[in-house]
Scaffold this motif. Structure first.
Motif, mmCIF file in Angstrom:
data_model
loop_
_atom_site.group_PDB
_atom_site.id
_atom_site.type_symbol
_atom_site.label_atom_id
_atom_site.label_comp_id
_atom_site.label_asym_id
_atom_site.label_seq_id
_atom_site.Cartn_x
_atom_site.Cartn_y
_atom_site.Cartn_z
ATOM 1 N N TYR A 74 -0.035 -56.991 -31.884
ATOM 2 C CA TYR A 74 -0.952 -56.588 -30.817
ATOM 3 C C TYR A 74 -0.121 -56.362 -29.560
ATOM 4 O O TYR A 74 0.649 -57.231 -29.145
ATOM 5 N N PHE A 75 -0.284 -55.189 -28.948
ATOM 6 C CA PHE A 75 0.589 -54.763 -27.861
ATOM 7 C C PHE A 75 -0.244 -54.353 -26.653
ATOM 8 O O PHE A 75 -1.216 -53.603 -26.773
ATOM 9 N N THR A 76 0.127 -54.868 -25.484
ATOM 10 C CA THR A 76 -0.475 -54.411 -24.228
ATOM 11 C C THR A 76 0.640 -54.186 -23.217
ATOM 12 O O THR A 76 1.644 -54.906 -23.215
ATOM 13 N N ASP A 77 0.469 -53.171 -22.369
ATOM 14 C CA ASP A 77 1.414 -52.986 -21.282
ATOM 15 C C ASP A 77 0.684 -52.427 -20.069
ATOM 16 O O ASP A 77 -0.344 -51.765 -20.178
ATOM 17 N N HIS A 78 1.249 -52.729 -18.928
ATOM 18 C CA HIS A 78 0.716 -52.230 -17.660
ATOM 19 C C HIS A 78 1.904 -51.894 -16.777
ATOM 20 O O HIS A 78 2.763 -52.742 -16.531
ATOM 21 N N SER A 79 2.002 -50.644 -16.350
ATOM 22 C CA SER A 79 3.103 -50.238 -15.488
ATOM 23 C C SER A 79 2.560 -49.518 -14.264
ATOM 24 O O SER A 79 1.535 -48.841 -14.319
ATOM 25 N N ARG A 80 3.259 -49.681 -13.162
ATOM 26 C CA ARG A 80 2.870 -49.026 -11.914
ATOM 27 C C ARG A 80 4.130 -48.519 -11.241
ATOM 28 O O ARG A 80 5.099 -49.255 -11.055
ATOM 29 N N ASN A 81 4.124 -47.241 -10.861
ATOM 30 C CA ASN A 81 5.271 -46.617 -10.229
ATOM 31 C C ASN A 81 4.832 -46.050 -8.886
ATOM 32 O O ASN A 81 4.025 -45.132 -8.820
ATOM 33 N N LYS A 82 5.338 -46.608 -7.818
ATOM 34 C CA LYS A 82 5.066 -46.114 -6.476
ATOM 35 C C LYS A 82 6.300 -45.362 -6.004
ATOM 36 O O LYS A 82 7.391 -45.915 -5.944
ATOM 37 N N MET A 83 6.128 -44.065 -5.683
ATOM 38 C CA MET A 83 7.298 -43.288 -5.297
ATOM 39 C C MET A 83 7.050 -42.555 -3.988
ATOM 40 O O MET A 83 5.918 -42.282 -3.596
ATOM 41 N N ILE A 84 8.143 -42.241 -3.304
ATOM 42 C CA ILE A 84 8.107 -41.484 -2.052
ATOM 43 C C ILE A 84 8.652 -40.103 -2.340
ATOM 44 O O ILE A 84 9.792 -39.946 -2.782
ATOM 45 N N TYR A 85 7.850 -39.097 -2.082
ATOM 46 C CA TYR A 85 8.231 -37.712 -2.363
ATOM 47 C C TYR A 85 8.639 -37.024 -1.067
ATOM 48 O O TYR A 85 7.871 -36.986 -0.108
ATOM 49 N N GLN A 86 9.848 -36.496 -1.025
ATOM 50 C CA GLN A 86 10.377 -35.881 0.185
ATOM 51 C C GLN A 86 10.411 -34.361 0.038
ATOM 52 O O GLN A 86 10.957 -33.844 -0.938
ATOM 53 N N ASP A 87 9.802 -33.644 0.979
ATOM 54 C CA ASP A 87 9.911 -32.191 0.988
ATOM 55 C C ASP A 87 10.391 -31.671 2.340
ATOM 56 O O ASP A 87 10.142 -30.530 2.715
ATOM 57 N N CYS A 88 11.064 -32.538 3.124
ATOM 58 C CA CYS A 88 11.685 -32.191 4.402
ATOM 59 C C CYS A 88 10.661 -32.015 5.537
ATOM 60 O O CYS A 88 11.055 -31.752 6.660
ATOM 61 N N LYS A 89 9.370 -32.137 5.246
ATOM 62 C CA LYS A 89 8.376 -31.963 6.295
ATOM 63 C C LYS A 89 7.506 -33.208 6.451
ATOM 64 O O LYS A 89 7.200 -33.629 7.546
ATOM 65 N N ASP A 90 7.111 -33.760 5.361
ATOM 66 C CA ASP A 90 6.292 -34.957 5.445
ATOM 67 C C ASP A 90 6.616 -35.862 4.265
ATOM 68 O O ASP A 90 7.362 -35.511 3.366
ATOM 69 N N VAL A 91 6.048 -37.043 4.305
ATOM 70 C CA VAL A 91 6.276 -38.033 3.265
ATOM 71 C C VAL A 91 4.933 -38.472 2.731
ATOM 72 O O VAL A 91 4.025 -38.796 3.500
ATOM 73 N N GLU A 92 4.791 -38.485 1.429
ATOM 74 C CA GLU A 92 3.526 -38.842 0.802
ATOM 75 C C GLU A 92 3.767 -39.933 -0.232
ATOM 76 O O GLU A 92 4.709 -39.851 -1.025
ATOM 77 N N ASN A 93 2.944 -40.972 -0.219
ATOM 78 C CA ASN A 93 3.048 -42.048 -1.192
ATOM 79 C C ASN A 93 2.181 -41.716 -2.401
ATOM 80 O O ASN A 93 0.995 -41.417 -2.260
ATOM 81 N N LEU A 94 2.789 -41.758 -3.555
ATOM 82 C CA LEU A 94 2.070 -41.498 -4.792
ATOM 83 C C LEU A 94 2.225 -42.711 -5.698
ATOM 84 O O LEU A 94 3.256 -43.380 -5.700
ATOM 85 N N ALA A 95 1.206 -42.995 -6.496
ATOM 86 C CA ALA A 95 1.255 -44.118 -7.419
ATOM 87 C C ALA A 95 0.781 -43.661 -8.786
ATOM 88 O O ALA A 95 -0.212 -42.946 -8.898
ATOM 89 N N ALA A 96 1.516 -44.039 -9.821
ATOM 90 C CA ALA A 96 1.144 -43.709 -11.191
ATOM 91 C C ALA A 96 0.999 -45.000 -11.981
ATOM 92 O O ALA A 96 1.848 -45.887 -11.893
ATOM 93 N N THR A 97 -0.070 -45.125 -12.750
ATOM 94 C CA THR A 97 -0.344 -46.333 -13.518
ATOM 95 C C THR A 97 -0.537 -45.971 -14.985
ATOM 96 O O THR A 97 -1.191 -44.976 -15.305
ATOM 97 N N VAL A 98 0.075 -46.758 -15.869
ATOM 98 C CA VAL A 98 -0.054 -46.552 -17.305
ATOM 99 C C VAL A 98 -0.533 -47.856 -17.936
ATOM 100 O O VAL A 98 0.028 -48.923 -17.666
ATOM 101 N N ASP A 99 -1.582 -47.760 -18.744
ATOM 102 C CA ASP A 99 -2.096 -48.923 -19.455
ATOM 103 C C ASP A 99 -2.204 -48.583 -20.936
ATOM 104 O O ASP A 99 -2.719 -47.522 -21.312
#
Length: 800
Positions: A490-515
């Motif tokens: 029986y297998f369970t996992d939970h992952s969360r990736n918070k990343m900062i994306y740079q495009d030279c103009k602004d910064v946006e926080n994105l989060a990805a979750t896998v269950d």
């Protein structure tokens, strides 16, 4: 015709009625079991059967009814002899006296290599050519095992797990090979090769398991060794001292091992060329340098055996690694010159603790085991990259700077319970459960100048829980042996990736979750038929289903720059691979073996490349899922003892693979041939000469192809002072082979087209190694003990 049939059945029945089964137990004068002792049955001075005792001194063999003389022998003991008349099932026990003098010769032996239902077993004490060999040399002689570029595999399946005294070796390829070279054949009792593991192993052990069993403690005393190994080549200089100490007094045993690998300087030269679909080309000459690279490890254990039925053990392991490295490039691309300097400073430490309790339930070998393990790792990587692009030789360069750091920690905890009941010498039942918790935390913090559109700053967390339960049964009757099991996970996992994306103009926080949350069943079975009482000739078949979950490193999306236009990153969308394996093995004269297998992989994981979504000129090395792989394979192993002093082993593997990249894509075929040849000469006065060759044809895997490869090694070894000292010198890669591999990619992006081909060539000069080892023992001869371990950290390790 009817009469003939009746007579035939009657003769078969009479033959079966006259077949006897002999079993028993071998102990020393204190009642302690004698492990892996040789037991042979003589009739009219001729050997009729032979076997080896198990880990609790038990044995069983098939012979015809009649009068026999049974000989019991083992290094460190006086031989014992018993005369018995066998009629049906007969029990023959023996008591052997310890002997401080090491036996110089054994006149009667069981087979050095034998086939069992699910594995090959090499009894090293019965191999006259093994004297003076190290662990790597022993594995090169093992059926189905081949070693290339410090990678160990069984029948060509990468990711094979190596255990020493049931403790998994958690090391990368170079570290593992250095450890194996420190092992001495005189300290090894047996090596087991398990191509298809049973239900008691994790469902992810699809590449098989190699188990090395060291000789265990017998009487009070002190034993140890100390040695040093030096490596020298045009590009590398390194030193590796090591030492071990084993002490037994009464019911207590203490072990201490340590080793250090120090490389003051290592240089590797590589050329690289990438052809893009628009006709442009990238050419690069690269020098990779490692300065003051250090790896050290220490292992300490304490064991308490209050009586012969109970055993407690605690083992602690620590290693540290420091690897400052620099890559310098000189490249041209689209009429521009690129000069780059990419520096990394990697530091890591790892701590591991294991406790076990073993209770022996009876004299048949029944046991109950409880094992707990905890592993913690902490690593940092600092990066300082500068790339200068010149439009003309005299122009001011466009400078791209990048610096940052990565921090990675992981924790792995295991708790398992195993109950193995032997109801009789014929059959037994095993049940068990295991819980595993894995946790990974990885952060990446980069600062950049003149760089845009890079999603590089991450905060990645991954938590995983695995609960496994299994049942396995074994059954042996006369010429037939069966092993069958079923494992559920029986297998369970939970992952969360918070990343900062740079495009030279602004910064946006994105989060990805896998269950993920799922349960799966993994059946396996092996059956063996022995054509004769001594098991000289046998036929066996095996089936198993596995799952191969992606490692933490393969999932981690953090990107690492390798050179000007090449990056390495993980793939958080990787799916696990499911495998169905079916194999057939024929063994004759104990050791000559032919293996055939069929394997189907669904969603197989493979190393590949793809264009960078932000800049298609950049190539990303990553892991991808294919749709399906179908593999047909064959292996022939021919270990030949030409004379008492000359041995030869040929190991040939052929694989035909049908690869399908995606569900609707075309299927491609790939054929691989691997040849491993080893020979050794045991000369007078303890001189030993060896040579080995490994070669392969052009290989292909997903989006990568590798040119033909060949490697030749040779060495000479001398033991002296009653084999307490051993000196050796080896020459490796005598053919000075240059590795060449090409990667291809198909994807959207570059100039409205989507393909490239990149070829890398890595020079490998001839290298030499010298070593000197001293072995000592005070008191009676005894053998080192090690804790049994339940950990499976293969997914926390980088690719092997």
């Amino acid at each position: 015709m009817k009469r003939i049939t009746i007579v035939s059945v009657a003769l078969l029945a009479a033959t079966a009625a006259n077949a006897g089964v002999v079993d028993g137990k071998v102990v020393d004068e204190k009642g302690n079991p004698v492990e892996y002792a040789t037991v042979v049955a003589l009739r009219d001075a001729k050997q009729c059967a032979g076997t080896v005792t198990d880990s609790i001194g038990g044995y069983t063999m098939n012979v015809a009814d009649g009068a026999y003389t049974f000989i019991f022998s083992s290094v460190g003991y006086k031989s014992a002899e018993k005369s018995e008349t066998v009629k049906g099932k007969t029990r023959v026990d023996a008591t052997m006296e310890t002997n401080s003098a090491v036996l110089k010769e054994v006149n009667v032996t069981a087979s050095a290599i034998r086939r069992e239902a699910d594995r090959f077993v090499m009894n090293v004490e019965n191999m006259p050519g093994a004297i003076g060999k190290d662990g790597e040399e022993l594995l090169r002689d093992a059926p189905g095992v081949w070693i290339n570029d410090n990678k160990i595999s069984i029948n060509g399946k990468s990711g094979t797990i190596v255990y020493v005294n049931d403790r998994e070796l958690k090391m990368d390829n170079d570290q593992l090979m250095n450890f194996l070279r420190s092992l001495k054949a005189e300290e090894v009792t047996k090596v087991e090769i398990i191509p298809q593991t049973g239900a008691e192993y994790s469902a992810s052990s699809s590449a098989g398991v190699i188990k090395i069993t060291m000789k265990k403690v017998r009487t009070d005393g002190i034993m140890g060794s100390a040695g040093i190994r030096g490596n020298f080549s045009k590009n590398e200089t390194g030193f590796a001292p090591n030492a071990s100490l084993n002490v037994k007094k009464g019911n207590w045993t203490y072990t201490l091992r340590g080793a250090v690998n120090y490389t003051p300087k290592e240089d590797n030269d590589m050329t690289q060329s990438t052809d893009y679909a628009d006709g442009s080309r990238y050419n690069n000459s690269t020098k990779m340098t490692n300065d003051d690279m250090v790896f050290g490890n220490v292992n300490a254990g304490v064991f308490y055996d209050p009586n012969k039925n109970n055993s407690f053990g605690l083992e602690l392991y620590f290693n540290g690694w420091k690897n400052p490295a620099q890559t310098a490039t000189n490249a041209t691309f689209a009429d521009k010159t690129i000069k780059g300097v990419y520096g990394t400073d990697m530091n890591s430490r790892n701590f591991d603790a294991t406790f076990n309790y073993i209770h022996r339930l009876d004299t048949l070998g029944s046991t109950m085991k409880v094992i707990a393990n905890y592993d913690n790792s902490h690593s940092t990587q600092d990066n300082d990259n500068i790339m200068r692009t010149f439009s003309t030789p005299d122009a001011e360069p466009l400078v791209n700077k990048e610096n940052g750091n990565q921090l990675t920690t992981y924790d792995v905890a295991n708790l398992s319970f195993d109950y193995d009941k032997h109801f009789s010498p014929k059959w037994g039942l095993s049940v068990g459960t295991k819980y595993t918790f894995n946790k990974l935390h990885n952060t990446s913090d980069y600062g950049e100048l003149s760089a845009c559109n890079y999603d590089k700053n991450h905060n990645y967390n991954y938590n995983e829980n695995i609960l496994g339960i299994y049942a396995k049964t074994t059954y042996n009757i006369k010429h037939l042996g069966v092993v069958a099991g079923l494992r559920g996970e029986y297998f369970t996992d939970h992952s969360r990736n918070k990343m900062i994306y740079q495009d030279c103009k602004d910064v946006e926080n994105l989060a990805a979750t896998v269950d993920q949350d799922y349960f799966d069943l993994f059946p396996n079975a092996s059956i063996i038929y022995k054509f004769d009482a001594m098991s000289k000739n046998s036929l066996s078949a095996s089936y198993a289903r596995y799952i191969n979950r992606p490692s933490f490193w393969a999932l981690n999306p953090i990107r690492t720059k390798i050179s000007d236009m090449f990056y390495q990153c993980g793939n958080p969308d990787l799916k696990p691979t499911y495998s169905n394996n079916l194999s057939l093995n024929f063994t004759t004269q104990y050791k000559y073996n032919l293996s055939l297998w069929w394997q189907v992989d669904t969603d197989p994981m493979a190393q590949g490349t793809k264009p960078d979504e932000n800049d298609p000129r950049n190539v990303l090395f990553t892991n991808i899922n294919l749709d399906k792989n179908v593999t047909l394979g064959a292996n022939v192993n021919l270990p030949i003892q030409i004379t008492k002093w000359w041995n030869f082993n040929a190991n040939v593997t052929y694989m035909h693979r049908q690869i399908q990249l995606n569900a609707n894509g075309d299927k491609t075929n790939a054929n691989s041939l691997y040849i491993s040849l080893n020979t050794g000469f045991q000369l007078p006065k303890d001189w030993y000469i060896s040579a080995s060759y490994f070669g392969s044809n052009r290989g292909k895997d997903a989006t990568m192809s590798v040119n033909p490869f060949s490697n030749l090694n040779a060495g000479i070894k001398k033991s002296f002072a009653n084999r307490k000292w051993t000196a050796a010198i080896n020459a490796n890669n005598i053919l000075c082979h240059t590795m060449r591999f090409t990667t291809y990619a198909v994807g959207n992006g570059f100039n409205n087209t989507n393909s490239y081909a990149s070829t890398q060539r890595i020079k490998q000069p001839v290298s030499f190694s010298v070593s000197l080892t001293y072995n000592f023992n005070v008191g009676k001869r005894f053998q080192a003990k090690s804790i049994e371990k339940n950990a499976d950290e293969s997914r926390t390790q980088k690719s092997k």
